[in-house]
Design a protein around this motif. Structure first.
Motif, short mmCIF file in Angstrom:
data_model
loop_
_atom_site.label_atom_id
_atom_site.label_comp_id
_atom_site.label_asym_id
_atom_site.label_seq_id
_atom_site.Cartn_x
_atom_site.Cartn_y
_atom_site.Cartn_z
N HIS A 268 -3.07 7.52 3.14
CA HIS A 268 -3.30 7.08 1.77
C HIS A 268 -4.71 6.48 1.65
O HIS A 268 -5.28 6.01 2.64
N SER B 136 -4.21 6.53 -11.59
CA SER B 136 -3.79 6.47 -10.18
C SER B 136 -5.04 6.46 -9.29
O SER B 136 -6.16 6.68 -9.78
N THR B 137 -4.83 6.29 -8.01
CA THR B 137 -5.99 6.24 -7.10
C THR B 137 -6.82 7.52 -7.21
O THR B 137 -8.05 7.46 -7.29
N MET C 29 6.51 6.00 1.61
CA MET C 29 5.79 7.28 1.61
C MET C 29 6.28 8.16 2.75
O MET C 29 6.48 9.38 2.58
N ASP D 167 -3.40 10.46 -2.93
CA ASP D 167 -2.56 9.47 -3.61
C ASP D 167 -1.09 9.79 -3.32
O ASP D 167 -0.78 10.77 -2.61
N SER D 168 -0.18 9.00 -3.84
CA SER D 168 1.24 9.17 -3.50
C SER D 168 1.75 10.57 -3.86
O SER D 168 2.50 11.16 -3.08
N HIS E 14 -6.06 0.32 -11.65
CA HIS E 14 -4.78 0.99 -11.37
C HIS E 14 -3.73 0.41 -12.31
O HIS E 14 -3.74 -0.81 -12.58
N SER F 44 2.15 7.06 -10.02
CA SER F 44 1.25 6.52 -11.04
C SER F 44 0.48 7.64 -11.73
O SER F 44 0.00 7.47 -12.84
N HIS G 122 -1.98 -5.93 -6.75
CA HIS G 122 -2.54 -5.71 -8.09
C HIS G 122 -2.36 -6.91 -9.02
O HIS G 122 -2.92 -6.92 -10.10
N TYR H 154 9.72 4.62 -10.06
CA TYR H 154 8.39 4.82 -9.46
C TYR H 154 8.61 5.09 -7.98
O TYR H 154 9.49 4.47 -7.36
N GLU I 84 -0.86 -0.58 -11.95
CA GLU I 84 -0.02 -1.66 -11.41
C GLU I 84 -0.63 -3.03 -11.71
O GLU I 84 -0.02 -4.06 -11.44
N ASN J 258 7.35 4.13 -5.45
CA ASN J 258 7.29 2.93 -4.58
C ASN J 258 8.64 2.22 -4.56
O ASN J 258 8.80 1.12 -5.10
N TYR K 35 -5.62 3.78 0.68
CA TYR K 35 -5.70 2.35 0.98
C TYR K 35 -5.75 2.08 2.49
O TYR K 35 -5.72 0.92 2.91
P1 13P Z 1 -1.21 5.88 -6.04
O1 13P Z 1 -0.04 6.76 -6.27
O2 13P Z 1 -2.08 5.75 -7.23
O3 13P Z 1 -1.95 6.36 -4.83
O4 13P Z 1 -0.68 4.41 -5.77
C1 13P Z 1 0.05 4.06 -4.65
C2 13P Z 1 0.19 2.61 -4.51
O5 13P Z 1 0.88 2.11 -3.66
C3 13P Z 1 -0.53 1.77 -5.43
O6 13P Z 1 -0.43 0.45 -5.05
#
Ligand code: 13P
Ligand code: SF4
Length: 328
Positions: A42, A232-233, A82, A58-59, A216, A147, A193, A130, A218, A132, A44
């Motif tokens: 990811h 999203s990212t 994930m 991204d996710s 973002h 996202s 966030h 979501y 969030e 997550n 991050y």
């Molecule tokens: P994304 O789907 O935008 O990559 O976001 C994942 C996430 O965990 C944001 O905190």
């Protein structure tokens, strides 16, 4: 200096972790080939992990990549939900993670038992979750979203009553964008966030006239209302790469700045300031549990492994596939 770190949760004891970064990186590349493993990361993740990954995304992109992976092993450098999603979508592959304890405050804040009881109050609602969240919460849901497609998923449910979980900030944003003021929101939040300071953001923007604020969804509303672009990212990356401005204030986890600098060379990228500037609160403590050393151990020992037992796996797969259908 001894560079050895605590073992990945579930990993075997080790005394032979290469001491030098380039040796460690070479060993990781060798293990990827030897184990027929694909590394998904990811945005991050720490930059060294992103640079070693076969795919960074991204996710949504990561789940699509995991679904079509044909390597024997998927090594998921991200957080637990994930890796679970990868296993749900591609159960024949062995899915391993550098650190089994890399969770997510949104997933942790929505325990399946509590969620099931809460849903009893909304029997005639469509449950949009979501991504997550845990596999068990997915199994209780009708449609998953990420996202990057949450707004289109909810728009596609016109005429249905909807509960949205577990991120209330994303939920509020989706409600506004889709014109649905009747969304019922589970009260979860992301610890990263929620750390940004509106006052400091405004100060930073005043000192950098012309800088675009990107955020973002969030983030809290008091941050989102100052954003020139919310996405999203992957959407934020695209915006920064394609927009004429020279400078951007970035309100999301700071790991994304690595890829942003690559896709937007020469642009000034400023992380949005957290309320408490003595902490590194804009780094996700879960994502950051993964290190190069743990990635090495995970690829060497193929552990810790992530599994999603039946019937949860099949039940959780349905709402994820519904997301792909609704947004394809
Ligand atoms: P994304 O789907 O935008 O990559 O976001 C994942 C996430 O965990 C944001 O905190
Ligand atoms: Fe979860 Fe927030 Fe970390 Fe994303 S940044 S993985 S939402 S805790």
């Amino acid at each position: 200096m001894d560079r050895r770190l605590p073992m990945a949760a579930g990993a075997a004891e080790s005394s032979d972790i290469p001491a030098l970064p380039h040796e460690l990186e070479d060993e990781i590349e060798r293990l990827k080939r030897e184990q027929n493993a694909v590394v998904l990361a990811h945005y991050y993740q720490e930059s060294e992990i992103q640079d070693l990954a076969d795919f960074v995304g991204d996710s949504l992109q990561l789940s699509q990549q995991a679904k079509r992976a044909d390597a024997d092993v998927i090594c998921f450098a991200g957080v637990h939900f994930m890796a679970e999603t990868a296993k749900i979508l591609n159960p024949k592959r062995k899915v391993v993670v550098p650190d089994l304890d890399a969770g997510c405050s949104l997933a942790d804040g929505c325990p399946p038992g509590d969620f099931a009881r809460w849903l009893e109050s909304y029997p005639d609602h469509t449950v949009v979750s979501y991504v997550n969240c845990s596999a068990e919460v997915k199994a209780l849901s009708d449609v998953i979203c990420t996202s990057s497609n949450a707004v289109s998923v909810v728009r596609a449910l016109e005429g249905h009553k909807v509960v949205f979980a577990p991120d209330r900030h994303l939920g509020r944003y989706v409600a506004r964008e889709s014109g649905r003021d009747d969304l019922v929101l589970w009260p979860g939040t992301c610890i990263v966030h929620e750390t940004f300071s509106e006052k400091k953001l405004l100060g930073l923007r005043a000192r950098n006239p012309g800088a675009h604020v990107v955020a973002h969804p969030e983030c809290e509303d008091q941050i989102l209302r100052h954003a020139d672009h919310i996405a999203s990212t992957s959407g934020l990356l695209r915006y920064v790469a394609e927009t004429e401005a020279d400078a951007f204030i970035v309100a999301t986890e700071a790991g994304i700045l690595h890829k942003m600098a690559q896709v937007a060379p020469g642009k000034t990228l400023i992380p949005a300031p957290p309320e408490d500037d003595t902490c590194a609160c804009n780094l996700c403590p879960h994502m950051r549990k993964n290190t190069l050393e743990k990635l090495f151990l995970c690829l060497r020992d193929l552990t810790p492994e992530v599994d999603v037992p039946e019937p949860t796996r099949s039940r959780a797969r349905e709402p994820i596939e519904r997301m792909f259908e609704l947004t394809s």
